[in-house]
Design a protein around this motif. Structure first.
Motif, PDB file in Angstrom:
ATOM      1  N   ASP A  54       4.626  -9.929  -0.397  1.00 23.41           N
ATOM      2  CA  ASP A  54       5.885  -9.443   0.178  1.00 23.41           C
ATOM      3  C   ASP A  54       5.819  -7.980   0.602  1.00 23.41           C
ATOM      4  N   MET A  55       4.624  -7.428   0.680  1.00 24.67           N
ATOM      5  CA  MET A  55       4.493  -6.000   0.973  1.00 24.67           C
ATOM      6  C   MET A  55       5.073  -5.641   2.338  1.00 24.67           C
ATOM      7  N   THR A  56       5.808  -4.539   2.370  1.00 21.68           N
ATOM      8  CA  THR A  56       6.397  -4.018   3.597  1.00 21.68           C
ATOM      9  C   THR A  56       5.680  -2.718   3.956  1.00 21.68           C
ATOM     10  N   PRO A  57       5.884  -2.215   5.172  1.00 26.08           N
ATOM     11  CA  PRO A  57       5.285  -0.919   5.502  1.00 26.08           C
ATOM     12  C   PRO A  57       5.652   0.173   4.503  1.00 26.08           C
ATOM     13  N   MET A  58       6.900   0.172   4.038  1.00 23.88           N
ATOM     14  CA  MET A  58       7.334   1.199   3.092  1.00 23.88           C
ATOM     15  C   MET A  58       6.634   1.057   1.745  1.00 23.88           C
ATOM     16  N   SER A  59       6.521  -0.186   1.240  1.00 20.84           N
ATOM     17  CA  SER A  59       5.864  -0.376  -0.054  1.00 20.84           C
ATOM     18  C   SER A  59       4.354  -0.157   0.063  1.00 20.84           C
ATOM     19  N   PHE A  60       3.791  -0.440   1.241  1.00 18.91           N
ATOM     20  CA  PHE A  60       2.372  -0.167   1.482  1.00 18.91           C
ATOM     21  C   PHE A  60       2.118   1.336   1.399  1.00 18.91           C
ATOM     22  N   LYS A  61       2.993   2.109   2.026  1.00 16.47           N
ATOM     23  CA  LYS A  61       2.859   3.568   2.004  1.00 16.47           C
ATOM     24  C   LYS A  61       3.051   4.109   0.594  1.00 16.47           C
ATOM     25  N   ALA A  62       4.014   3.538  -0.143  1.00 16.77           N
ATOM     26  CA  ALA A  62       4.277   3.995  -1.506  1.00 16.77           C
ATOM     27  C   ALA A  62       3.085   3.721  -2.425  1.00 16.77           C
ATOM     28  N   ARG A  63       2.399   2.618  -2.188  1.00 16.63           N
ATOM     29  CA  ARG A  63       1.279   2.245  -3.061  1.00 16.63           C
ATOM     30  C   ARG A  63      -0.019   2.949  -2.687  1.00 16.63           C
ATOM     31  N   PHE A  64      -0.296   3.065  -1.384  1.00 14.07           N
ATOM     32  CA  PHE A  64      -1.604   3.571  -0.950  1.00 14.07           C
ATOM     33  C   PHE A  64      -1.564   4.965  -0.329  1.00 14.07           C
ATOM     34  N   GLY A  65      -0.363   5.507  -0.128  1.00 14.22           N
ATOM     35  CA  GLY A  65      -0.257   6.852   0.405  1.00 14.22           C
ATOM     36  C   GLY A  65      -0.125   6.889   1.917  1.00 14.22           C
ATOM     37  N   GLU A  66       0.131   8.080   2.423  1.00 16.28           N
ATOM     38  CA  GLU A  66       0.348   8.255   3.861  1.00 16.28           C
ATOM     39  C   GLU A  66      -0.939   8.059   4.654  1.00 16.28           C
ATOM     40  N   HIS A  67      -2.073   8.431   4.036  1.00 13.48           N
ATOM     41  CA  HIS A  67      -3.376   8.273   4.686  1.00 13.48           C
ATOM     42  C   HIS A  67      -4.287   7.480   3.745  1.00 13.48           C
ATOM     43  N   PRO A  68      -4.088   6.168   3.678  1.00 12.66           N
ATOM     44  CA  PRO A  68      -4.829   5.358   2.701  1.00 12.66           C
ATOM     45  C   PRO A  68      -6.328   5.318   2.974  1.00 12.66           C
ATOM     46  N   GLY A  69      -7.109   5.521   1.917  1.00 14.21           N
ATOM     47  CA  GLY A  69      -8.552   5.334   2.026  1.00 14.21           C
ATOM     48  C   GLY A  69      -8.846   3.850   1.956  1.00 14.21           C
ATOM     49  N   ARG A  70      -9.759   3.395   2.779  1.00 14.89           N
ATOM     50  CA  ARG A  70     -10.026   1.962   2.831  1.00 14.89           C
ATOM     51  C   ARG A  70     -10.553   1.411   1.507  1.00 14.89           C
ATOM     52  N   GLU A  71     -11.326   2.201   0.797  1.00 17.37           N
ATOM     53  CA  GLU A  71     -11.863   1.717  -0.475  1.00 17.37           C
ATOM     54  C   GLU A  71     -10.759   1.450  -1.497  1.00 17.37           C
ATOM     55  N   SER A  72      -9.636   2.150  -1.360  1.00 15.35           N
ATOM     56  CA  SER A  72      -8.526   1.951  -2.301  1.00 15.35           C
ATOM     57  C   SER A  72      -7.828   0.611  -2.091  1.00 15.35           C
ATOM     58  N   LEU A  73      -8.121  -0.059  -0.971  1.00 13.50           N
ATOM     59  CA  LEU A  73      -7.475  -1.332  -0.658  1.00 13.50           C
ATOM     60  C   LEU A  73      -8.200  -2.529  -1.271  1.00 13.50           C
ATOM     61  N   THR A  74      -9.297  -2.287  -1.987  1.00 12.58           N
ATOM     62  CA  THR A  74     -10.092  -3.373  -2.570  1.00 12.58           C
ATOM     63  C   THR A  74      -9.217  -4.361  -3.345  1.00 12.58           C
ATOM     64  N   ILE A  75      -9.493  -5.645  -3.146  1.00 17.22           N
ATOM     65  CA  ILE A  75      -8.705  -6.721  -3.760  1.00 17.22           C
ATOM     66  C   ILE A  75      -9.637  -7.624  -4.570  1.00 17.22           C
ATOM     67  N   LEU A  76      -9.162  -8.094  -5.718  1.00 19.88           N
ATOM     68  CA  LEU A  76      -9.868  -9.111  -6.498  1.00 19.88           C
ATOM     69  C   LEU A  76      -8.865 -10.189  -6.867  1.00 19.88           C
ATOM     70  N   VAL A  77      -9.147 -11.427  -6.454  1.00 15.61           N
ATOM     71  CA  VAL A  77      -8.243 -12.545  -6.731  1.00 15.61           C
ATOM     72  C   VAL A  77      -9.034 -13.704  -7.325  1.00 15.61           C
ATOM     73  N   GLU A  78      -8.300 -14.656  -7.907  1.00 18.33           N
ATOM     74  CA  GLU A  78      -8.931 -15.851  -8.458  1.00 18.33           C
ATOM     75  C   GLU A  78      -8.182 -17.080  -7.974  1.00 18.33           C
ATOM     76  N   LYS A  79      -8.879 -18.212  -7.945  1.00 22.43           N
ATOM     77  CA  LYS A  79      -8.268 -19.458  -7.494  1.00 22.43           C
ATOM     78  C   LYS A  79      -7.196 -19.908  -8.482  1.00 22.43           C
ATOM     79  N   ALA A  80      -6.134 -20.488  -7.941  1.00 18.30           N
ATOM     80  CA  ALA A  80      -5.027 -20.941  -8.781  1.00 18.30           C
ATOM     81  C   ALA A  80      -5.460 -22.042  -9.737  1.00 18.30           C
ATOM     82  N   ASP A  81      -6.429 -22.865  -9.313  1.00 17.08           N
ATOM     83  CA  ASP A  81      -6.853 -23.990 -10.146  1.00 17.08           C
ATOM     84  C   ASP A  81      -8.178 -23.746 -10.861  1.00 17.08           C
ATOM     85  N   ASP A  82      -8.724 -22.523 -10.735  1.00 16.74           N
ATOM     86  CA  ASP A  82     -10.009 -22.217 -11.377  1.00 16.74           C
ATOM     87  C   ASP A  82     -10.158 -20.706 -11.497  1.00 16.74           C
ATOM     88  N   GLU A  83      -9.806 -20.163 -12.653  1.00 17.22           N
ATOM     89  CA  GLU A  83      -9.814 -18.710 -12.827  1.00 17.22           C
ATOM     90  C   GLU A  83     -11.218 -18.114 -12.778  1.00 17.22           C
TER      91      GLU A  83
END
Length: 227
Positions: A54-83
């Protein structure tokens, strides 16, 4: 694509909602890419946190800053049926990714016991880096997308029909019901934009649903040649 062909370099030209929230051009670009990645992961069956979906431009800015570094955007997720089935998403700072960043990524994946990843490239990847990815494909599956390919979620485009990747059980039932062999199904190339979006692997089958004026909907199936 199985039904609509679009050059990836033209993806930025597809109409998309205006990004608001006071983001500068680079941050607005990253927000659009991040939003598409969130949708992609969710479509692949990964557990994507609600605040990310549900991220919005405003919440994106609040979380990552005005000039987000790409490395800070790293994501780690797991499958819903297999952690144990986890996937990293890495955003590259380099305009053209070489072998060294690949080693950094695989070292982290090895340390955390993760074998699947997506690299988001600012511009491109070098031939040597592509060769390195191919050589380590037995240990790691690392997909890569250019940022320009992710500015718009192609599955939400009005010309792209609904695609649903079948489970192994659903595939077996389909072949049994119609008394077909896998090789008798129409094919979808692994480099097809929709196949790449869903991370399709060799042997996986996708169900394609198109609207039909006579029947209400028209369903076809395609099998992935490789990947």
């Amino acid at each position: 694509m199985a039904d609509v062909m679009m050059d990836t370099d033209d993806s930025a030209a597809i109409a998309a909602p205006t990004v608001r929230g006071g983001l500068n051009p680079d941050a607005a670009r990253l927000f659009r890419v991040y939003r598409t990645i969130s949708n992609m992961l969710n479509s692949r069956g990964y557990m994507v946190p609600k605040e990310m979906r549900d991220m919005t431009p405003m919440s994106f800015k609040a979380r990552f800053g005005e000039h987000p570094g790409r490395e800070s955007l790293t994501i780690l997720v797991e499958k819903a049926d297999d952690e144990t089935n986890q996937l990293f998403v890495f955003f590259s700072e380099e305009e053209k990714v070489g072998v060294r960043p690949i080693k950094v990524i695989t070292d982290r994946m090895r340390a955390e016991g993760v074998t699947n990843a997506i690299m988001v490239l600012r511009v491109d990847i070098t031939p040597f880096a592509k060769s390195a990815l191919s050589e380590m494909s037995d240990s790691f599956r690392i997909e890569h997308f250019k940022e320009v390919e992710l500015l718009v979620d192609i599955t939400q485009h009005q010309l792209v029909p609904v695609h649903q990747v079948l489970t192994q059980t659903e595939k077996s039932e389909l072949l049994k019901r119609y008394r077909l062999k896998e090789t008798q199904l129409p094919r979808i190339q692994p480099n097809d934009p929709v196949a790449r979006y869903y991370g399709m692997k060799r042997g996986q089958v996708v169900k394609i649903i198109r609207p039909s004026e006579t029947a209400g909907r028209y369903v076809t199936y395609r099998v992935c040649l490789g990947g």
